[in-house]
Design a protein around this motif. Structure first.
Motif, PDB file in Angstrom:
ATOM      1  N   ILE A 176      31.557  39.131  43.618  1.00 17.59           N
ATOM      2  CA  ILE A 176      30.571  38.460  42.772  1.00 17.59           C
ATOM      3  C   ILE A 176      29.642  39.472  42.102  1.00 17.59           C
ATOM      4  N   GLU A 177      29.196  40.442  42.863  1.00 16.39           N
ATOM      5  CA  GLU A 177      28.240  41.417  42.334  1.00 16.39           C
ATOM      6  C   GLU A 177      28.804  42.132  41.114  1.00 16.39           C
ATOM      7  N   TYR A 178      30.074  42.486  41.175  1.00 15.67           N
ATOM      8  CA  TYR A 178      30.681  43.193  40.045  1.00 15.67           C
ATOM      9  C   TYR A 178      30.763  42.290  38.813  1.00 15.67           C
ATOM     10  N   PHE A 179      31.259  41.063  38.984  1.00 16.54           N
ATOM     11  CA  PHE A 179      31.488  40.200  37.822  1.00 16.54           C
ATOM     12  C   PHE A 179      30.195  39.637  37.240  1.00 16.54           C
ATOM     13  N   GLN A 180      29.128  39.640  38.021  1.00 21.47           N
ATOM     14  CA  GLN A 180      27.834  39.227  37.472  1.00 21.47           C
ATOM     15  C   GLN A 180      27.348  40.175  36.382  1.00 21.47           C
ATOM     16  N   ARG A 181      27.918  41.357  36.347  1.00 18.09           N
ATOM     17  CA  ARG A 181      27.535  42.307  35.293  1.00 18.09           C
ATOM     18  C   ARG A 181      27.878  41.769  33.909  1.00 18.09           C
ATOM     19  N   ALA A 182      28.842  40.845  33.834  1.00 22.70           N
ATOM     20  CA  ALA A 182      29.229  40.269  32.535  1.00 22.70           C
ATOM     21  C   ALA A 182      28.369  39.066  32.168  1.00 22.70           C
ATOM     22  N   TYR A 183      27.473  38.659  33.085  1.00 18.13           N
ATOM     23  CA  TYR A 183      26.677  37.459  32.847  1.00 18.13           C
ATOM     24  C   TYR A 183      25.544  37.738  31.857  1.00 18.13           C
ATOM     25  N   SER A 184      25.374  36.844  30.912  1.00 13.29           N
ATOM     26  CA  SER A 184      24.216  36.867  30.015  1.00 13.29           C
ATOM     27  C   SER A 184      24.035  35.457  29.461  1.00 13.29           C
ATOM     28  N   GLU A 185      22.882  35.206  28.912  1.00 14.31           N
ATOM     29  CA  GLU A 185      22.622  33.894  28.315  1.00 14.31           C
ATOM     30  C   GLU A 185      22.551  33.996  26.800  1.00 14.31           C
ATOM     31  N   GLU A 186      23.187  35.039  26.284  1.00  8.59           N
ATOM     32  CA  GLU A 186      23.262  35.202  24.835  1.00  8.59           C
ATOM     33  C   GLU A 186      24.392  34.344  24.264  1.00  8.59           C
ATOM     34  N   LYS A 187      24.406  34.209  22.964  1.00  2.05           N
ATOM     35  CA  LYS A 187      25.436  33.414  22.283  1.00  2.05           C
ATOM     36  C   LYS A 187      26.822  34.015  22.550  1.00  2.05           C
ATOM     37  N   ARG A 188      27.795  33.125  22.825  1.00  2.00           N
ATOM     38  CA  ARG A 188      29.159  33.570  23.117  1.00  2.00           C
ATOM     39  C   ARG A 188      30.130  33.065  22.050  1.00  2.00           C
ATOM     40  N   GLU A 189      31.333  33.619  22.108  1.00  2.00           N
ATOM     41  CA  GLU A 189      32.335  33.295  21.088  1.00  2.00           C
ATOM     42  C   GLU A 189      33.192  32.104  21.517  1.00  2.00           C
ATOM     43  N   ASN A 190      33.719  31.402  20.526  1.00  2.00           N
ATOM     44  CA  ASN A 190      34.512  30.193  20.786  1.00  2.00           C
ATOM     45  C   ASN A 190      35.978  30.529  21.052  1.00  2.00           C
ATOM     46  N   PHE A 191      36.230  31.080  22.206  1.00  2.00           N
ATOM     47  CA  PHE A 191      37.615  31.266  22.649  1.00  2.00           C
ATOM     48  C   PHE A 191      37.662  31.075  24.163  1.00  2.00           C
ATOM     49  N   PHE A 192      38.861  30.848  24.673  1.00  2.00           N
ATOM     50  CA  PHE A 192      39.025  30.754  26.123  1.00  2.00           C
ATOM     51  C   PHE A 192      39.836  31.941  26.625  1.00  2.00           C
ATOM     52  N   VAL A 193      39.651  32.239  27.898  1.00  2.00           N
ATOM     53  CA  VAL A 193      40.384  33.342  28.529  1.00  2.00           C
ATOM     54  C   VAL A 193      41.118  32.816  29.752  1.00  2.00           C
ATOM     55  N   THR A 194      42.303  33.356  30.000  1.00  2.00           N
ATOM     56  CA  THR A 194      43.089  33.054  31.198  1.00  2.00           C
ATOM     57  C   THR A 194      43.424  34.371  31.883  1.00  2.00           C
ATOM     58  N   ILE A 195      43.256  34.421  33.197  1.00  2.00           N
ATOM     59  CA  ILE A 195      43.577  35.632  33.952  1.00  2.00           C
ATOM     60  C   ILE A 195      44.666  35.304  34.970  1.00  2.00           C
ATOM     61  N   GLY A 196      45.719  36.103  34.980  1.00  2.00           N
ATOM     62  CA  GLY A 196      46.806  35.893  35.942  1.00  2.00           C
ATOM     63  C   GLY A 196      47.904  36.915  35.735  1.00  2.00           C
ATOM     64  N   ARG A 197      48.545  37.317  36.817  1.00  2.00           N
ATOM     65  CA  ARG A 197      49.665  38.260  36.687  1.00  2.00           C
ATOM     66  C   ARG A 197      50.703  37.716  35.710  1.00  2.00           C
ATOM     67  N   ILE A 198      51.298  38.602  34.921  1.00  2.00           N
ATOM     68  CA  ILE A 198      52.311  38.180  33.947  1.00  2.00           C
ATOM     69  C   ILE A 198      53.618  37.981  34.707  1.00  2.00           C
ATOM     70  N   GLU A 199      53.746  36.800  35.306  1.00  2.00           N
ATOM     71  CA  GLU A 199      54.952  36.422  36.033  1.00  2.00           C
ATOM     72  C   GLU A 199      55.098  34.908  35.974  1.00  2.00           C
ATOM     73  N   ARG A 200      56.316  34.431  36.102  1.00  2.00           N
ATOM     74  CA  ARG A 200      56.609  33.021  35.893  1.00  2.00           C
ATOM     75  C   ARG A 200      55.783  32.079  36.758  1.00  2.00           C
ATOM     76  N   GLY A 201      55.543  32.481  37.978  1.00  2.00           N
ATOM     77  CA  GLY A 201      54.820  31.611  38.896  1.00  2.00           C
ATOM     78  C   GLY A 201      53.413  31.274  38.459  1.00  2.00           C
ATOM     79  N   LYS A 202      52.846  32.044  37.537  1.00  2.00           N
ATOM     80  CA  LYS A 202      51.476  31.798  37.082  1.00  2.00           C
ATOM     81  C   LYS A 202      51.399  30.762  35.955  1.00  2.00           C
ATOM     82  N   MET A 203      52.545  30.353  35.416  1.00  2.00           N
ATOM     83  CA  MET A 203      52.600  29.254  34.428  1.00  2.00           C
ATOM     84  C   MET A 203      51.714  29.509  33.205  1.00  2.00           C
TER      85      MET A 203
END
Length: 355
Positions: A176-203
């Motif tokens: 949590i401590e590491y990923f909180q570094r990306a936290y801000s309350e500034e305006k964000r962009e209109n896109f979505f992100v998906t994180i997962g290994r590039i393998e079939r099981g991740k769909m």
């Protein structure tokens, strides 16, 4: 032979140099034991890549394949020692309780009747055949050992497959401590992100379907495990004219930069036992959309989908505003999944056995 206090079953040490979600469980176990000055040794079937940790293994070389088989075969290494406790991070109830107390941290069994690559093709069903051949021994051990599940979703599947009561749940550790570094309350962009290994099981094709049907840009980020699957995804996004970037093998710093810009996280893997990237995204202030059929549903049931059409509606709705208060709430909710909480909760479960 020196007296071993704890033997940590960690089959994956002999499979990869890096640390996946399961690998982070190993690291948290090691840290927990080292912080309390408890003597331990790691147990794997193949020779570990990391030579800095005390280890016992059977194969004198690394074996990056046959993950499910190695979870079973680690038994032959484990039975060579007699610790005060087996702490099993590989999740399979191999028969060790007759030697020493056995505590298992587990997700849903691979032979559970849940959506996964193991239920989608004849090849994978045949791959798991050895598990079905020894299922009675596994069930017997599950009744003797102490099992801790990584989600309520997993706990229900464990109870059903092994014919036991639903085990206690301790959610996995997230940095949590590491990923909180990306936290801000500034305006964000209109896109979505998906994180997962590039393998079939991740769909990950579900992310491409979402982008195509919603008209919203998506970014897929993951370590490249299957080149042919990557090519399939690239072909699919072209066929559907979907606005999707696929970024492989990003550094953690590069991942943070993307998360700091995104408004929405979309979890594509239906049937995922938990989904650590969901919590990483929340800690970064990114609002997640997750499958109802998954452990992540327990974390954000209000933003869950049954199908892509439902995900499209959620996505468009959440993109309409900046949702500062909601982003703050997601970040605060993620704090419950810290590594420190995990280590404390696991230690509470094993302390009475080893002291």
């Amino acid at each position: 032979m020196r007296k071993i206090k704890v033997a940590v079953i960690a089959h994956g040490l002999g499979m990869s140099r890096g640390y996946s979600g399961e690998g982070n469980i190993y690291k948290s176990f090691f840290e927990m034991l080292e912080e309390r000055k408890i003597d331990y040794v790691t147990i794997s079937f193949a020779k570990p890549y990391d030579t800095s940790i005390p280890s016992i293994y059977t194969l004198p070389f690394h074996l990056p394949k046959l993950d499910k088989y190695q979870r079973l075969l680690t038994y032959y290494t484990a039975k060579k020692v007699k610790p005060d406790l087996y702490l099993n991070a590989s999740g399979v109830p191999i028969p060790l309780s007759e030697i020493a107390p056995h505590v298992i941290y587990a997700g849903a069994p691979s032979i559970a009747n849940l959506p996964s690559k193991y239920t989608r093709s004849l090849f994978w069903k045949l791959y798991l055949l050895p598990f079905r051949l020894v299922i009675n021994k596994i069930k017997d051990e599950a009744k003797k050992a102490k099992i801790i599940a990584n989600s309520r979703y997993s706990a229900k599947a464990i109870a059903e497959v092994y014919e036991i009561n639903e085990p206690k749940v301790i959610y996995p550790p997230v940095d949590i401590e590491y990923f909180q570094r990306a936290y801000s309350e500034e305006k964000r962009e209109n896109f979505f992100v998906t994180i997962g290994r590039i393998e079939r099981g991740k769909m990950l094709e579900n992310s491409i379907f979402l982008a195509a049907k919603s008209g919203v840009k998506g970014i897929i980020i993951g370590s490249l495990n299957e080149k042919d699957y990557l090519n399939k995804l690239i072909k699919l996004k072209r066929e559907l004219n979907a606005d999707v970037e696929i970024l492989t093998d990003l550094s953690r710093e590069e991942l943070l930069k993307v998360l700091s810009r995104a408004k929405i996280y979309f979890h594509a893997t239906i049937g995922e036992h938990f989904g650590i990237p969901v919590i990483e995204a929340m800690a970064s202030g990114v609002i997640p959309i997750v499958p109802k059929e998954s452990g992540a549903y327990e974390v954000v049931p209000e933003f869950s989908y049954s199908d892509i059409e439902e995900a499209v509606i959620l996505l468009k709705s959440l993109l309409e505003k900046e949702n500062i208060e909601l982003r703050r709430e997601m970040r605060n909710r993620a704090l419950n999944f810290s590594k420190e909480n995990f280590k404390r909760n696991i230690f509470n479960e094993i302390s009475s056995i080893i002291f």
